[in-house]
Scaffold this motif. Sequence first.
Motif: not given
Length: 498
Positions: A87-95, A322-328
């Motif tokens: 959640f911290r990485r997602k809030a910072k936009g680093t995902t 470009a990359t996008v990290e998701k939960v799974n």
Amino acid sequence: MSIEAAVVDPTYGNWRRPRRAGLGPFGLIGTVGVFGGIVLALFVSLASLKAALAVVVLLSAVLLPMAVRTQDGRNIYQLLAVRVGWFRRKAKGTTTYVSGPLSPRPGGRFRPPGLLSRVRVLEGRDAYDQPFGVLHHRSRNLYTIVLGCEPDGGSLVDPDQVDNWVASWGQWLARLSGEPGLRGASVVVETAPDTGTRLANEVLPRIDPKAPAAARAVMEEVVERYPAASSEMHTYLTLTYGTPSGQKRRTEDIVADLAVRIPGLLAGVVSAGGGPASPLSAERIAEVVRVAYDPAVAGDVLDARTRHGGTGLDWEDAGPAATVEKVNAYQHDSGVSRTWLLTLAPRGTVRANVLRGLLEDAPGTRRKRVALLYRPIDPATSARIVESDRRTAQFMATSRRGMVQARAANEVRAAEQTAVEEATGAGLVEFSLMVTVTVDTDEELADASATVRNLLAGARLLMRPADRMQAAAFSCTLPAGILPWEYTLVPRELKEAL
């Protein structure tokens, strides 16, 4: 089983999960908390019974999450730490990662993301004047060399020869325990459908224009259809070294030191059935990473190497656009990947081909990487560990009764055998396994996951998806020397105590 059958078809095993110090499901910290809480509650009860009861309730609320564990040994606090980090990485936009000339990143180049973002690549020459690349992980001051090999196949090979290969591989791993400064090693086996580029470059230019039309048609059809039924396999070995704490060495001296070690390491790989082996140059390492992030360019990279002898690719341009990290899942350029982590190794004994199905090309996938991670333990620490496990196994065998005693007796035999082997010179190595599968779209990921589950069942492995850690897990399966235990926020010793 008769003696003749055992010789013809040898089995292997005797790996054991490291024992965690502590009382029952509690780790060392939890055990100290339990006994400390009991003492504290007794002292408080002398003043007030209600206060003592409040202390017991508070300590129970703090300590009980440490006792509830998953199958792979993680407690509730560790599970919460993963979710909080996500959640911290997602809030910072680093995902989300974007690079290139149109990105806000300085330089306008396509640097690899995440754990590889602070890596720089050096190059040296070994004793045979072969160029080899060195990955310098500046955040941890680690240096990685990558070796490439083409292992001999196991088909039509005598069991005695296979047994000799396994023994030689065990000796090579035992040697790593004595390698000065070695922090870890990995073996990465990458498989992918054959692009057909090599076959086309070999066959098509040699077709005589004056040849009969039927012959030309046959050769062209072979070039077109052969890749659909074939695959390519690459094997890489990475060795990551660190410098002693407080000691400063010049980068040139470290590269020269690694150049001296390469010939001996290659000789050990060849004797263990690794086939022709050689160090990878900086350009070749960049090509491997580039293809992993963008599988669609695999044919172009291979074609450029065949036609021009190289691509000229630099590490600064080996990353994705470009990359996008998701939960799974982890989405990157032309691929979508999912990574699994080892939960439980096969119980009992296995045969030499236990991982064969998992290492082979998986239908319906663009690329698949199987990474075996090794953390060698120095001889002094190994002796302490095996003696501690031996005493613990003997205590458990004498304190239990009934049906559980059979398993406890087996634990004693395994611990005794490990102690004898360590005393006679065998090395102690901690290992784990990771599997990354890359497909073209999200829709294909479900089918690929089912394929992986079937392969894991055949290999008798229990694995779990690296949910909320897909980007980091993807980097760990690349032949880039990323050692997971070196990048944890919580020190490894403290994590083991939990």
